[in-house]
Scaffold this motif. Structure first.
Motif, short mmCIF file in Angstrom:
data_model
loop_
_atom_site.label_atom_id
_atom_site.label_comp_id
_atom_site.label_asym_id
_atom_site.label_seq_id
_atom_site.Cartn_x
_atom_site.Cartn_y
_atom_site.Cartn_z
N THR A 71 -7.54 -7.24 2.17
CA THR A 71 -7.45 -5.93 1.55
C THR A 71 -7.46 -6.08 0.04
O THR A 71 -6.78 -6.96 -0.51
N SER A 121 -11.33 1.93 4.55
CA SER A 121 -10.87 2.24 3.20
C SER A 121 -9.93 3.43 3.27
O SER A 121 -9.76 4.07 4.31
N LEU A 153 -3.39 -2.78 6.75
CA LEU A 153 -4.22 -1.66 7.15
C LEU A 153 -3.43 -0.69 8.02
O LEU A 153 -3.76 0.50 8.11
N SER A 158 -10.49 -2.46 3.17
CA SER A 158 -10.13 -3.54 4.08
C SER A 158 -11.37 -3.96 4.86
O SER A 158 -12.13 -3.11 5.33
N THR A 215 0.82 -1.21 0.00
CA THR A 215 0.00 0.00 0.00
C THR A 215 0.86 1.27 0.00
O THR A 215 0.33 2.37 0.08
N ALA A 269 -7.27 -4.50 12.59
CA ALA A 269 -7.34 -5.32 11.38
C ALA A 269 -8.38 -6.42 11.49
O ALA A 269 -8.91 -6.89 10.48
N GLY A 318 -7.83 -9.71 8.58
CA GLY A 318 -8.55 -8.94 7.59
C GLY A 318 -8.01 -9.20 6.21
O GLY A 318 -6.96 -9.81 6.04
N GLY A 360 -5.22 -12.04 3.24
CA GLY A 360 -5.08 -11.97 4.68
C GLY A 360 -4.12 -12.98 5.28
O GLY A 360 -4.10 -14.15 4.89
N ASP A 405 -0.95 -6.49 9.70
CA ASP A 405 -1.87 -6.26 8.59
C ASP A 405 -1.55 -4.97 7.84
O ASP A 405 -1.20 -3.96 8.46
#
Length: 400
Positions: free
Chosen positions: A185, A208, A291, A223, A44, A346, A183, A265, A289
């Motif tokens: 993504t 998000s 996130l 996510s 990300t 997460a 989680g 995940g 995670d």
């Protein structure tokens, strides 16, 4: 068989950074990776202040900026009916954050490692570790992309080969902690979005965000629990994003993303990260995670922590067990709070009443980490090695 001071397995952010720091301290280093130079990977992209701080003091931030990565000067959080805008003020010489794509960041780090004197070989898959009679790891073996045999000896072998690390499994690195939150993504890249900076949206089972990156693109992610993300793609992403920004979701639905990727995940974990003749860095030893948007920052941090420990052993004569145990203790100390908070976020187990407090805890943990990084002293000899390119080995070689 050539023997090096260190062989680093994995030429992404953690591995390339570790290799560079070791070479700049006068050690002979081989860096290998099974992929090709400059290829993309799941990410990300977002760098937090600690990661930007390290790129800056390594002299590499300007290369990321020169590649066209836009500065991020604010972060917007939406949760529990609130919109909180946080300016990115100057601190420790960092006045903006950046989110380079991995096709930009990873080559910058590999090139810097090579310029420091690291021998770099792509297209090499490590499948075995060599050991001496005492069980100490003394090297690695595997095959090149074309099927040729590969073997290299080392005083220390470093696994930087990410989640599902081959090296960690080969040395039998046990898990010290495994999270309970899981989680998934899904994300894609959209052009020409008007994005002021990082944007993070939190609703129960519907997180998000937007991350501006290179080439005029914005990484848009969602996510949620794995069942809601499913196989990923535009449909679940737009559904989740629409719960916090329906107008943006409509705009994205009318456009075609440049690419879509999905991470189904993995529970967060922390592994023992050292043993006789080996060490782990980056996601190979510690993962949480995506996130958190903190994986790259952790990778650069731990590269510096590990390199300092290895240099103290191989160059300065410190005891291996004490130095590497110190590396793990420091890594764990600066990671514990963040691991706990991200594991809860997460897992999407929080309520609207709880998420604000969790985000404040996460922010405090990040601030403490930056304070620790700012005073970290790496014994960088900075010997100014020229870049070395080695002849192609049978079926292998650099830049493949």
């Amino acid at each position: 068989m050539t023997t090096y001071d260190a062989v680093v397995v994995g030429a992404r952010a953690a591995g390339a950074s570790t290799a560079r720091l070791l070479a700049r301290s006068g050690l002979s280093v081989l860096l290998v990776d099974r992929c090709r130079y400059g290829t993309d990977t799941l990410s990300t992209h977002a760098l937090m202040r600690g990661g930007v701080l390290q790129l800056q003091r390594w002299g590499l931030l300007e290369k990321v900026i020169a590649a066209g990565t836009p500065p991020v000067r604010q972060a917007t959080f939406r949760y529990a009916g609130q919109v909180v805008v946080v300016p990115i003020g100057p601190s420790y010489g960092v006045d903006a954050l950046y989110a380079p794509r991995r096709t930009v960041l990873d080559p910058v780090l590999v090139d810097a490692a090579e310029a420091a004197g690291v021998e770099v070989r792509f297209g090499v898959a490590v499948a075995e570790v060599d050991r001496d009679e005492s069980g100490r790891v003394t090297g690695v073996a595997g095959r090149t992309r074309e099927g040729g045999e590969f073997r290299a000896g080392a005083r220390v072998v470093i696994g930087a080969d990410g989640v599902h690390s081959t090296l960690a499994d080969l040395v039998g690195a046990p898990f010290d902690r495994v999270g309970t939150g899981l989680g998934a993504t899904t994300y894609g890249y959209w052009p020409d979005l008007d994005v002021a900076g990082y944007e993070w949206n939190f609703r129960r089972d519907a997180a998000s965000g937007l991350i501006p990156t290179d080439d005029g693109l914005t990484c848009v992610f969602a996510s949620a629990t794995a069942g809601r993300i499913g196989r990923g793609g535009p449909a679940p992403l737009l559904e989740i994003l629409g719960e916090t920004d329906a107008e943006l979701a409509r705009r994205l639905a009318a456009a075609t993303p440049r690419a879509m990727r999905t991470f189904t995940g993995v529970r967060g974990y922390r592994r023992r990260c050292w043993g006789p003749g080996w060490a782990l860095v980056g996601d190979a030893g510690y993962f949480k995670d995506p996130l958190s948007a903190h994986g790259l920052t952790d990778a650069l941090r731990d590269a510096e922590l590990l390199a300092g420990a290895v240099v103290s052993v191989l160059r300065d004569g410190a005891g291996e067990a004490e130095a590497l145990a110190g590396y793990q203790a420091t890594r764990d100390a600066v990671s514990d709070t963040m691991f706990d908070v991200i594991d809860e976020i997460a897992g999407h187990r929080w309520t609207d009443d709880e998420i604000g407090g969790l985000l404040l805890r996460l922010n405090a943990a990040m601030a403490e980490e930056v304070d620790a990084l700012a005073v970290l002293h790496f014994p960088d000899a900075a010997r100014g090695h020229d870049a070395r390119r080695v002849p192609d080995a049978p079926g292998g070689g650099v830049r493949r």
